[in-house]
Design a protein around this motif. Structure first.
Motif, PDB file in Angstrom:
ATOM      1  N   LEU A 171      -9.413  -8.574   6.197  1.00 42.22           N
ATOM      2  CA  LEU A 171      -9.182  -7.959   7.510  1.00 42.22           C
ATOM      3  C   LEU A 171      -9.986  -6.684   7.733  1.00 42.22           C
ATOM      4  CD1 LEU A 171      -5.354  -8.617   7.379  1.00 42.22           C
ATOM      5  CD2 LEU A 171      -6.971  -9.735   8.921  1.00 42.22           C
TER       6      LEU A 171
ATOM      7  N   PRO B 203      -5.345  -4.109  12.071  1.00 38.77           N
ATOM      8  CA  PRO B 203      -4.839  -3.899  10.711  1.00 38.77           C
ATOM      9  C   PRO B 203      -5.883  -3.406   9.708  1.00 38.77           C
ATOM     10  CG  PRO B 203      -5.054  -6.243  11.181  1.00 38.77           C
ATOM     11  CD  PRO B 203      -5.254  -5.528  12.475  1.00 38.77           C
TER      12      PRO B 203
ATOM     13  N   GLY C 210       3.391   5.328   0.757  1.00 36.23           N
ATOM     14  CA  GLY C 210       3.906   6.693   0.856  1.00 36.23           C
ATOM     15  C   GLY C 210       2.795   7.702   0.805  1.00 36.23           C
TER      16      GLY C 210
ATOM     17  N   GLY D  13       3.411  -8.801   2.740  1.00 34.79           N
ATOM     18  CA  GLY D  13       2.632  -9.942   3.222  1.00 34.79           C
ATOM     19  C   GLY D  13       3.412 -11.250   3.257  1.00 34.79           C
TER      20      GLY D  13
ATOM     21  N   GLY E 192       4.086 -12.751   6.886  1.00 37.86           N
ATOM     22  CA  GLY E 192       2.955 -13.065   7.746  1.00 37.86           C
ATOM     23  C   GLY E 192       1.965 -11.912   7.806  1.00 37.86           C
ATOM     24  N   VAL E 193       1.060 -11.995   8.780  1.00 38.27           N
ATOM     25  CA  VAL E 193      -0.049 -11.040   8.859  1.00 38.27           C
ATOM     26  C   VAL E 193       0.139 -10.108  10.057  1.00 38.27           C
ATOM     27  CG1 VAL E 193      -2.555 -10.791   8.957  1.00 38.27           C
ATOM     28  CG2 VAL E 193      -1.556 -12.837   7.916  1.00 38.27           C
TER      29      VAL E 193
ATOM     30  N   GLU F   5       6.193   3.248  -4.045  1.00 34.76           N
ATOM     31  CA  GLU F   5       5.203   3.050  -2.994  1.00 34.76           C
ATOM     32  C   GLU F   5       4.140   2.009  -3.315  1.00 34.76           C
ATOM     33  OE1 GLU F   5       3.784   7.049  -2.452  1.00 34.76           O
ATOM     34  OE2 GLU F   5       2.640   7.048  -4.312  1.00 34.76           O
TER      35      GLU F   5
HETATM   36  C1  FAD Z   1      -6.752   5.673  -6.432  1.00 33.76           C
HETATM   37  C2  FAD Z   1      -5.579   5.068  -5.726  1.00 33.76           C
HETATM   38  C3  FAD Z   1      -4.585   5.910  -5.244  1.00 33.76           C
HETATM   39  C4  FAD Z   1      -3.488   5.391  -4.568  1.00 33.76           C
HETATM   40  N1  FAD Z   1      -2.537   6.247  -4.090  1.00 33.76           N
HETATM   41  C5  FAD Z   1      -1.486   5.769  -3.423  1.00 33.76           C
HETATM   42  C6  FAD Z   1      -0.495   6.655  -2.913  1.00 33.76           C
HETATM   43  O1  FAD Z   1      -0.571   7.865  -3.040  1.00 33.76           O
HETATM   44  N2  FAD Z   1       0.557   6.115  -2.258  1.00 33.76           N
HETATM   45  C7  FAD Z   1       0.681   4.765  -2.065  1.00 33.76           C
HETATM   46  O2  FAD Z   1       1.648   4.345  -1.448  1.00 33.76           O
HETATM   47  N3  FAD Z   1      -0.242   3.904  -2.544  1.00 33.76           N
HETATM   48  C8  FAD Z   1      -1.318   4.361  -3.212  1.00 33.76           C
HETATM   49  N4  FAD Z   1      -2.253   3.481  -3.712  1.00 33.76           N
HETATM   50  C9  FAD Z   1      -2.050   2.029  -3.564  1.00 33.76           C
HETATM   51  C10 FAD Z   1      -2.758   1.359  -2.363  1.00 33.76           C
HETATM   52  O3  FAD Z   1      -3.826   2.144  -1.910  1.00 33.76           O
HETATM   53  C11 FAD Z   1      -1.787   1.103  -1.227  1.00 33.76           C
HETATM   54  O4  FAD Z   1      -0.859   0.130  -1.653  1.00 33.76           O
HETATM   55  C12 FAD Z   1      -2.447   0.619   0.069  1.00 33.76           C
HETATM   56  O5  FAD Z   1      -1.466   0.506   1.081  1.00 33.76           O
HETATM   57  C13 FAD Z   1      -3.159  -0.700  -0.041  1.00 33.76           C
HETATM   58  O6  FAD Z   1      -3.989  -0.855   1.102  1.00 33.76           O
HETATM   59  P1  FAD Z   1      -5.195  -1.896   1.066  1.00 33.76           P
HETATM   60  O7  FAD Z   1      -5.807  -1.915   2.427  1.00 33.76           O
HETATM   61  O8  FAD Z   1      -6.083  -1.642  -0.045  1.00 33.76           O
HETATM   62  O9  FAD Z   1      -4.381  -3.253   0.871  1.00 33.76           O
HETATM   63  P2  FAD Z   1      -4.664  -4.460  -0.114  1.00 33.76           P
HETATM   64  O10 FAD Z   1      -4.665  -4.025  -1.521  1.00 33.76           O
HETATM   65  O11 FAD Z   1      -5.819  -5.228   0.375  1.00 33.76           O
HETATM   66  O12 FAD Z   1      -3.345  -5.297   0.154  1.00 33.76           O
HETATM   67  C14 FAD Z   1      -2.098  -4.808  -0.239  1.00 33.76           C
HETATM   68  C15 FAD Z   1      -1.015  -5.807   0.177  1.00 33.76           C
HETATM   69  O13 FAD Z   1      -0.932  -5.818   1.588  1.00 33.76           O
HETATM   70  C16 FAD Z   1      -1.071  -7.133   2.085  1.00 33.76           C
HETATM   71  N5  FAD Z   1      -1.754  -6.975   3.371  1.00 33.76           N
HETATM   72  C17 FAD Z   1      -2.927  -6.358   3.632  1.00 33.76           C
HETATM   73  N6  FAD Z   1      -3.187  -6.365   4.947  1.00 33.76           N
HETATM   74  C18 FAD Z   1      -2.142  -6.984   5.546  1.00 33.76           C
HETATM   75  C19 FAD Z   1      -1.819  -7.304   6.903  1.00 33.76           C
HETATM   76  N7  FAD Z   1      -2.617  -6.981   7.913  1.00 33.76           N
HETATM   77  N8  FAD Z   1      -0.651  -7.946   7.139  1.00 33.76           N
HETATM   78  C20 FAD Z   1       0.173  -8.288   6.134  1.00 33.76           C
HETATM   79  N9  FAD Z   1      -0.077  -8.004   4.842  1.00 33.76           N
HETATM   80  C21 FAD Z   1      -1.229  -7.373   4.552  1.00 33.76           C
HETATM   81  C22 FAD Z   1      -1.842  -7.857   1.012  1.00 33.76           C
HETATM   82  O14 FAD Z   1      -1.601  -9.234   1.061  1.00 33.76           O
HETATM   83  C23 FAD Z   1      -1.301  -7.220  -0.235  1.00 33.76           C
HETATM   84  O15 FAD Z   1      -0.104  -7.836  -0.605  1.00 33.76           O
HETATM   85  C24 FAD Z   1      -3.363   3.984  -4.401  1.00 33.76           C
HETATM   86  C25 FAD Z   1      -4.363   3.139  -4.879  1.00 33.76           C
HETATM   87  C26 FAD Z   1      -5.463   3.662  -5.541  1.00 33.76           C
HETATM   88  C27 FAD Z   1      -6.505   2.709  -6.039  1.00 33.76           C
END
Ligand code: FAD
Ligand code: FAD
Lengths: 458, 359
Positions: free
Chosen positions: A88, A108, A147, A197, A200-201, A412
């Protein structure tokens, strides 16, 4: 028509990836322990493409995984070998920023920090700030109820999402919530958030924007023990203060951050506590006087108030880069995410120290102290035989400790693939059975992010 | 028939299980949806939850409280006040009888939701009895938790249709040291709306911002450190751009009480309409012919009291793309105007109440 042909009718070849070399980038997420090659990856650019893809998958009985930036730390965005990845990142338009109603409507794939950037000319910002905010997407944030450092005062993603447009797992499109911070009827937006997820999306997300606080007052206090830093947090709350953020780092994490960005953390302290007040300038000044009195009485070895915006930014930079900085201390590490009641922080840290000693594995601690959210970084060297197994054992022990102390296995980062086996340790069988029933009712074929959060029943 | 008050979660579960699958109306204090006067002849059994009462866990240092659903909101607020804490969404106490379960099920927040958020933002866990008499838990007693589906969020505003809330865990905050309310009495609704907009956009960190339609009165509350209030009040008054009255102490409490919807008659219906501030003026103009209106939470919600038939109210809401719900009156819980997409809601409801018992 088979699925591949049908997908080829929607996507041009450069947005339908099926070759091994092209799929490699999508095999895992930020938790690299899990790796799976999907059937195909589609790079969606419009909502309709996502809806059509979900409908095709539903008709064909093929599971799908939505993917934002793949920064999940729990294996949430890892594909299935018989499934499709719906990427996405390109569905990333900011549909509108409304400075009067103080909301933003976004697709998204929009990066978390880009919302604040778009709101900034109006003196507004989007509050939830995961450390990954410069890369992670709002869709991923919604899925995990992400978070950040400001959750005690401002809440998590669920508290900032007002409305959603969603493609349910069978491709039916629904709108949940709306543009107002108030609602009527059951808060289904709040239920969709955090569903990893499985429901749904998310196709469009309406978030509320907050006015930038007029003033920040950022204070760094250092202590000769972690316990003392934890106790200081309890004193701050008891004094009736409500800081925007309270963060603690232990020596290992601090040293790593210091080496990486020279944030000016005091050398030799066992722990630092970062407290930030925010709001009206006169109010924060009045609070600062109270905070100083509380901190002075908490036995710190050093207290420093950031003198200006640059100093404040530097203190935060050190905190926000702590995860990556720890990479300097160790070739590999596991980022654990657990929660304990805030008043049990001291107990939890002492127990983690003891576990670390028992397992002979080093642990660096960084945590959101305001809400009891621990992030122990478990250091190991993957080239050393048995090291990963020892690190994982320690990670597991820490989760069980969180459950025992009345907390949670994730604050989180979500359950994803990583913590599926622990969900039944935290909830009773009836609760898990309910989650399974709800999942079945929403997604009878179990196509949306199959295998995440809930174990697939036999 | 009234199902005589279960007093524990176990007996609540039993009462729901034993009466299955007969229809059931869940009752709290009856301040929103009056309990049937003649329960013996009521077409559906009424489950009285008031005896399932008490605070089961409260550690002020944790800022978390767990409370049984039948507990009066007043009792909970008093217990928190004894430790210098409060419910930041400022629910109207709604008389001595209103219960915590009713507060969650109606999703009610008061003027103070303006600053830190509404009841939806402070529910961190709950247990609910489903239509088959199964107890289901979600969330927990910690303020941050991303494990499992967040069912407790869906209970907010569920109006007794998803299950019987047995207990809830709430995040609470330290009560502000002092408050002060600045009141602008406009010459006209237009003048009041202008003052309201200036105050809303002035970045004053207001605790509450309400507008009472009929009296063209705007009430802005400041909360925080006592020694900062003079300076903050001066800025607020300047932003109001009008002659103002300033209230503190008992007079302040009295002002908010007299200006609450508590004074609206029991007859007719109180309808809650979520709105956005940019549409506030036009929506007030549209609703005024139906009855008195009051805007709350910085123009995020309008309460309307109407003696008109609900069909007429619904038709006006629909014509202006608004959705609403009756929050007080014989038909409390009824949705008016634009109806939500049913697909997700129906699946959630079918999971919790497969026999469609809860009325
Ligand atoms: C260095 C580092 C620091 C981080 N710090 C934090 C922090 O401080 N706090 C925190 O909460 N997290 C943190 N995270 C974790 C992560 O960044 C979060 O979980 C973030 O929300 C994931 O976003 P993403 O776009 O990378 O999602 P992805 O990893 O691509 O997907 C995460 C999940 O969301 C689902 N998903 C994605 N898009 C959609 C959509 N449009 N509809 C439905 N489902 C969807 C996916 O299927 C998957 O299950 C950290 C990660 C890293 C690597
Ligand atoms: C003076 C006054 C002021 C008010 N101000 C406002 C206001 O500003 N905004 C607003 O929105 N409302 C307001 N109301 C309405 C208010 O929401 C309710 O009166 C109150 O919160 C309901 O609590 P109760 O225990 O009396 O619930 P009841 O009237 O007994 O029940 C209300 C609904 O909740 C359900 N319910 C009750 N307990 C449970 C439970 N344990 N589990 C599941 N469902 C349950 C019932 O089935 C019913 O649908 C006001 C009412 C009064 C009398």
């Amino acid at each position: 028509m088979d699925l591949a042909t049908a997908l080829a009718a929607i996507y041009p070849p450069d947005r339908l990836l099926t070759r091994t070399s092209a799929l490699a980038a999508y095999e895992s997420d930020a938790l690299t322990a899990f790796r799976t090659r999907p059937l195909a990856v589609v790079l969606a650019e419009t909502r309709q493409e996502v809806i059509d893809t979900v409908r095709l998958c539903h008709a064909a009985g093929v599971p799908f995984v939505a993917r934002g930036s793949g920064t999940s730390l729990s294996g949430g965005s890892v594909p299935l070998d018989d499934g499709i990845v719906i990427a996405l990142n390109r569905l990333n338009r900011i549909v509108r920023v409304d400075p009067v109603d103080r909301i933003a409507v976004v697709e998204p794939g929009v990066i978390n920090l880009d919302i604040s950037a778009a709101a900034e000319p109006f003196g507004l910002y989007y509050a939830p700030d995961p450390s990954s905010q410069s890369v992670c997407t709002i869709g991923g944030n919604v899925a995990f109820n992400s978070g950040g450092a400001h959750c005690f005062r401002h809440g998590m993603t669920a508290n900032h999402v007002l409305g959603l447009e969603v493609a349910l797992p069978d491709g039916e499109v629904v709108r949940l919530g709306g543009d107002s911070v108030e609602g009527v009827g059951p808060d289904l937006t709040g239920l969709f958030v955090g569903s990893e997820g499985l429901f749904g999306v998310a196709l469009e997300v309406t978030v509320r924007l907050l006015p930038r606080p007029e003033a920040y007052r950022t204070v760094l206090a250092s202590y000769t023990s972690l316990q003392a830093a934890g106790d200081a947090v309890t004193r701050i709350i008891a004094a009736g203060l409500l800081p925007g953020a309270m963060e603690i780092m232990d020596r290992l994490a601090m040293d790593a951050a210091e080496a990486a960005v020279h944030a000016g953390y005091p050398a030799g302290a066992a722990a630092v506590l970062l407290v930030e007040l925010e709001g009206d300038a006169t109010q924060t000044d009045a609070e600062l006087a109270r905070l100083r009195a509380v901190l002075d009485a908490s036995g710190p070895s050093h207290v420093h108030v950031a003198a200006n915006a640059e100093e404040r930014a530097l203190l935060w930079k050190g905190r926000k880069c702590a995860f990556s900085a720890v990479g300097r201390l160790s070739p590999d590490f596991i980022v654990q995410d657990g929660v304990v009641p805030r008043t049990k922080l001291g107990d939890a840290l002492a127990a983690i120290e003891e576990l670390s000693r028992q397992h002979g594995v080093r642990v660096a601690n960084v945590f959101h102290a305001g809400d009891g959210n621990l992030h122990p970084l478990i250091l190991y060297d993957g080239r050393e035989p048995g090291a990963l197994a020892r690190a994982e054992l320690l990670a597991t022990d820490i989760l069980r400790l969180c459950i025992r102390l009345g907390g949670s296995i994730t604050g989180e980062h979500g359950v994803g693939l990583e913590k599926r086996a622990f969900l039944p340790e935290m909830y009773r069988p009836d609760d898990i059975a309910f989650m399974q029933r709800l999942r079945e009712a929403v997604d009878g074929r179990r196509l949306a992010n199959r295998g995440k959060m809930l174990e697939t029943p036999a | 028939m009234t199902i005589a008050g279960p007093s524990t979660i176990e007996s609540l579960v039993e009462a729901v299980a034993q009466s299955a699958p007969a229809p059931l109306a869940i009752a709290g204090g009856g301040t929103s949806r009056p309990r049937p006067a003649d329960a013996a002849h009521h077409p559906c059994a009424v489950l009285d939850t008031r005896a399932v009462a008490g605070i089961t866990a409260y550690d002020p240092a944790e800022c978390v409280v767990t409370v049984l659903a039948g507990t009066p909101v007043q009792h909970l607020a008093d217990a928190l006040a004894a430790h210098g804490q409060y419910l930041p969404w400022d629910p109207p106490i709604a008389g001595a009888d209103a219960t915590v379960g009713g507060m969650i099920a109606t999703g009610v927040s008061g003027p103070g939701r303006h600053r830190y958020g509404g009841v939806r933002d402070f529910v961190i866990g709950a247990r609910v009895v489903d239509g088959r008499g199964r107890l289901v838990a979600s969330g927990g007693q910690v303020v941050k938790n991303a494990a499992g589906f967040l069912l407790h969020h869906a209970l907010v505003g569920s109006g007794g249709r998803l299950g019987v809330i047995a207990d809830v865990s709430l995040k609470v905050f330290p009560r502000p040291e002092a408050t002060r309310t600045i009141v602008v009495r406009g010459d006209s609704l237009a003048a009041a709306l202008e003052a309201h907009e200036r105050l809303r956009l002035a970045n004053l960190d207001l605790d509450a911002l309400d507008l009472d339609g009929p009296s063209a009165t705007v009430s802005a509350r400041l909360a925080g450190a006592a020694d900062a209030l003079d300076a903050r009040a001066a800025r607020t008054i300047a932003a109001a751009g009008h002659a103002v009255e300033t209230h503190t102490g008992d007079a302040e409490a009295q002002h908010w009480h007299t200006h609450s919807i508590a004074w609206w008659p029991r007859e007719g219906a109180t309808v809650k309409v979520p709105v956005t501030p940019s549409r506030l003026a036009s929506i007030l103009a549209v609703l005024a012919p139906l009855g008195p209106c009051r805007a709350s939470a910085g123009g995020a919600v309008v309460y309307l009291h109407s003696a008109q038939p609900l069909e007429a109210v619904g038709a006006v809401l629909l014509a202006h793309h608004l959705t609403g719900a009756v929050v007080r009156g014989a038909e409390a819980g009824r949705r008016l105007g634009v109806q939500p997409s049913p697909a997700f809601a129906d699946r959630v409801r079918a999971t919790l109440d497969p026999d469609g018992r809860f009325r």
